[in-house]
Design an enzyme around this catalytic site. Structure first.
Site, PDB file in Angstrom:
ATOM      1  CE  LYS A  64      -3.867  -1.567   2.139  1.00 17.54           C
ATOM      2  NZ  LYS A  64      -5.049  -1.824   4.119  1.00 17.54           N
ATOM      3  CG  ASP A 149      -7.028  -8.806  12.576  1.00 11.92           C
ATOM      4  OD1 ASP A 149      -6.845  -8.004  13.074  1.00 11.92           O
ATOM      5  OD2 ASP A 149      -7.955  -7.921  11.420  1.00 11.92           O
ATOM      6  CE  LYS A 187     -11.483  -0.284  13.692  1.00  8.31           C
ATOM      7  NZ  LYS A 187     -12.417  -0.726  13.330  1.00  8.31           N
ATOM      8  N   GLY A 188      -6.717  -3.010  16.419  1.00 10.26           N
ATOM      9  CA  GLY A 188      -6.955  -4.521  17.619  1.00 10.26           C
ATOM     10  C   GLY A 188      -4.914  -5.346  17.519  1.00 10.26           C
ATOM     11  CE  LYS A 558       8.498   9.786 -24.565  1.00 10.17           C
ATOM     12  NZ  LYS A 558       8.964   9.301 -25.017  1.00 10.17           N
TER      13      LYS A 558
END
Length: 855
Positions: A64, A149, A187-188, A558
């Site tokens: 990312k 998770d 958050k976790g 290009k």
């Protein structure tokens, strides 16, 4: 961050673990809320490389990217999600090909600090990997870790995640797994447990799903295993699905692309009990790593040696697992050998001591193996094992003949020192001796596809110094490769010590269906003259961002290559250059009929060669442009592979598409083009704001961007419907003369005299004396000596340049890069880029318009 050398264009050259790369915009703010810059990001990833790389190694990485920064909570920055590697990727980045349902993607493997630094340079802040690794052939292995998770829903937070983590830990410990918690940086919490690699992703995913359901059944007010948001309020989702072979999880120690630079940080269970538990930022994690703390080492530092989900929960029988050296990559090695009956090593081994200066260099060994038939074993250390090939005809003695290389099982590192006799009745029975060993540098490593390595042997070894080899998979079978001797730093030395094993069977060879390609005079193999249909290439004009206002444009990269029209009929594919020359013979890998749809068509594209930097390299392409003899072309296919980037479709099945708007032609092209194993790619359309696209392209070191009017038709001439927005200033030129060289160049040339066509002559624009290789200087002199003339072809040349000039006919076109135009209309600091064999003098025009040349 490693120290580097600044360059005039704002780039800084740095050296990381033996690799050179450019970094740019070090003061760019990536995290506005904290003022964290790109330099801070690079420094962080350099600091955590020793702990992040073991957690990510040999796992295909998705990225990312926040090229323009993460922004703020109120105005988040734009995120680019990348799976497949693009053409700007440095050649030395290790990678693996993964076959998906609709396409095959090429992923980087974060196996070394240089790759991690490169990811930081392109603002790939988040690195996500699966729970499985690839082997030396690029094949996916069974997962070696399990992940849960723990994601809090609205109304829940870290405290609830900690409670669920403890409950899950108790279950995992009951089945012999001891998990490590990682605060996710979001958050976790993530929970990881090491596995022994004997079960599939599907089996581990099923076990994790059952664990989540069990937690939900026992604690319905706290845990949910269903991902529906409506069910998650006030609860913690136990996301078991990331154990699927198709899923990835952010790798421990990776940054997060959130308003603050938080990190997926491994923690201890004691820390989870602290009331002050919080998500750690990069400064806190840096201090922990510098102090020697790495709670994740028990997961990334070694695999489990037994245990795991019981049979009734995992769907697999429980085995004892491998021994202490139970690397699953060595399983085939162990199966083939009897440890009690052979002196060969069975311990995994360790990397030898670092070289002088602390540099850790990977080792190689070439062993002479007198088994049933004599052969040589070629072994390169890679991520803890020796990746191995058997060479039935020995090590290549020259670059004119390639040898078969059969990939065998991975060997333990201790095998690099093995010499002895393998007894009769044992696998590989016979004597083994070390022919040469030493260290090597990997220039390119694509698992299961291609390896380029520079080997430096020991004094008196068989290599006789430093040698550069390419190993290329033939595409036939899993183990069939060719090994090719490339040019190397001391390639002028004799190879007298390299043996050829003539008594062993025939070596394989790559053949082409287009071996009987066109001859150099433009005549086909059957003696006929090929007809070139009336398709003229559309040409672009130079432009700026200001020229784009008020119109709808499509943007593409290009490509720094040569133009080619692709003409197909029922029996053959031909490539036609911009100046109408059939160049099919030079690029047979692009004219395989099976690579293209089985109908008549005409398409437009660019042929490129990708250099070691991972970017298109026009200079590298020069080696292919001049070749037409089949033997030379076959060799060049291995040393200088090319690819064709398609960007337009002119006709399809007999239907002329040139009058259609570009938007419709592009749609037809995407339906026409089918990705295959052939070196043909679709030139992607790049979405986004043109300023952002240009900035990203500049950072990647590419030549520029093509802007094309979406409503534009295809016209066979130069048009303002296609604009090229370039960073590096380049100019096509006509060579009109040359000056004598001095010193080492006294037998070749010192500089070329350059011009731009004007009226019936050439306007002189200066001379170029840099950018030539030694071999190219000799070729230049031979070309120029063949076209002498007595008078100057230029309208006017300063006396200082004309005094010792040798004039030539103005028929050869080349290309230079330059810094600017002088006030008198001369090129400032020109550097030779190479010949433009695809263009004629009449095609040469000014790329920029300096007043001195237009008044």
């Amino acid at each position: 961050m490693p120290e580097g050398t600044a360059t005039s264009n704002g780039k800084q050259r740095v050296r990381v673990a033996g690799r050179e790369l450019f970094v740019t915009n070090l003061d760019k703010v990536i995290y506005p809320e904290t003022g964290t810059t790109k330099a801070d990001v690079l420094a962080y990833y350099a600091a955590v490389a020793p702990v992040l790389i073991p957690a990510a190694a040999n796992r295909p990485a998705t990225r990312k990217r926040w090229v323009h920064g993460v922004g703020t909570a109120e105005a988040p920055g734009e995120m680019f999600f990348q799976k497949n590697l693009d053409d700007s990727t440095p050649g030395w980045v290790p990678r693996a090909f993964i076959v998906h349902k609709e396409r095959t993607n090429q992923y980087p493997l974060v196996n070394d600090p240089a790759t991690l630094a490169w990811l930081a340079q392109i603002a790939a802040l988040e690195i996500h990997v699966p729970q499985w690794r690839v082997d030396s052939r690029g094949n996916a292995m069974n997962p070696d870790r399990l992940v849960l998770d723990l994601d809090p829903g609205e109304g829940a937070g870290l405290a609830e995640c900690v409670e669920v983590a403890r409950l899950a830990r108790a279950i995992l410990q009951d089945v012999g797994l001891d998990p490590v918690p990682v605060t996710s940086g979001s958050k976790g919490i993530h929970l990881y447990a090491a596995l022994d690699g004997t079960r599939s992703s599907e089996q581990i995913s099923d076990f994790a799903h059952e664990l989540a359901r069990s937690l939900e059944a026992d604690h319905p007010g706290l845990v949910v295993s269903d991902m529906k948001k409506a069910l998650r309020a006030g609860k913690v989702l136990v996301d078991w699905s990331q154990n699927s072979s198709a899923k990835t999880t952010i790798v421990p120690y990776s940054l997060r692309g959130r308003p603050r630079p938080t990190v997926a940080a491994p923690r201890t269970w004691r820390e989870l009990g602290s009331r002050s538990l919080h998500q750690l930022d990069y400064r806190e994690v840096t201090k922990r790593v510098e102090s020697g703390k790495d709670p994740f080492a028990v997961i990334s530092g070694g695999r489990r040696t037994g245990g795991g989900p019981p049979a009734e929960q995992s769907g697999a029988a429980v085995g004892t697992g491998p021994d202490d050296d139970g690397d699953p990559r060595l399983e085939e090695y162990r199966k083939k050998r009897d440890a009690a009956g052979t002196p060969e090593p069975f311990t995994a081994g360790r990397h030898p001591a670092p070289a002088e200066g602390g540099t850790l260099r990977e080792q190689f060994v070439i062993q002479e193996h007198h088994a049933r038939r004599l052969h040589f074993d070629f072994r390169l250390e890679r991520d803890g094992v020796l990746v191995s090939w058997a060479l039935p005809k020995g090590v290549p003695v020259s670059g004119t003949k390639n040898h078969l290389a059969v990939q065998t099982e991975d060997h333990p590192l201790d095998y690099a020192g093995f010499e002895g006799t393998i007894p009769e009745g044992q696998y590989g029975a016979g004597t083994v001796s070390i022919w040469d060993r030493g260290h090597y540098e990997s220039e390119k490593w694509i698992a299961g596809k291609e390896v380029i390595a520079v080997l430096t042997g020991q004094n008196g070894g068989g290599l006789g110094g430093t040698r550069r080899f390419a190993l290329i998979h033939t595409g036939q079978g899993d183990d069939q490769w060719l090994i090719h001797l490339m040019d190397s730093p001391d390639s002028t030395q004799e190879h007298a010590s390299v043996p050829a094993v003539s008594e062993v069977g025939q070596a394989g060879a790559i053949t082409s269906a287009t071996a009987a390609s066109a001859a150099t005079d433009g005549t086909a193999a059957d003696g006929t003259s090929p007809h070139v249909p009336d398709f003229l290439p559309m040409l672009a004009s130079s432009g700026t961002v200001a020229d784009l206002a008020g119109k709808n444009w499509q943007f593409e990269l290009k490509w720094d290559g040569i133009r080619a029209l692709v003409l197909g009929d029922a029996t053959a594919i031909r490539l036609i250059s911009r100046n109408g020359i059939d160049i099919s013979a030079s690029y047979p890998e692009l004219t395989e009929r099976s690579c293209w749809p089985e109908r008549d068509f005409a398409a437009d594209g660019e042929i490129i060669a990708v250099g070691l930097s991972g970017r298109p390299d026009f200079g590298l392409l020069q080696a292919r442009m001049k070749l037409t003899k089949s033997a030379e072309v076959a060799q060049a296919q291995l040393t200088t592979p090319v690819r064709l980037m398609l960007f337009d479709l002119l006709s399809d099945g007999g239907e002329d598409l040139r009058s259609l708007p570009l938007g419709e032609r592009r749609s037809r092209l995407e339906g026409f083009f089918e990705a295959s194993g052939c070196p043909v790619r679709l030139s992607d359309v790049v979405d986004g704001d043109v300023a952002h696209i240009l900035e990203s392209t500049r950072e990647l070191g590419l030549e520029g961007v093509m802007a094309k009017r979406v409503d534009g038709r295809y016209v066979g001439q130069r048009s303002r419907s296609w604009l090229k927005l370039k960073f590096e200033r380049t100019q096509e030129v006509v060579v009109g003369g040359w000056r004598t060289g001095k010193g080492d160049r006294k037998d070749s040339l010192g500089s070329l005299l350059l011009g731009i066509p004007e009226g019936s002559g050439l306007r002189y624009v200066g001379r170029v004396g840099s950018g030539f290789g030694t071999r190219e200087l000799r070729e230049l002199r031979e070309k120029l000596d063949a076209i002498p003339r007595k008078t100057s072809p230029f309208v006017e040349v300063p006396d200082t340049d004309a005094s010792d000039a040798h004039w030539v006919s103005a028929r050869l076109v080349g290309e230079v890069s330059y810094g600017d135009w002088t006030g008198s209309g001369k090129l400032r600091h020109p550097v030779w880029r190479g010949w433009r064999l695809d263009k004629k003098p009449a095609d040469v025009a000014l790329e920029d318009w300096p007043p001195a040349l237009t008044t």
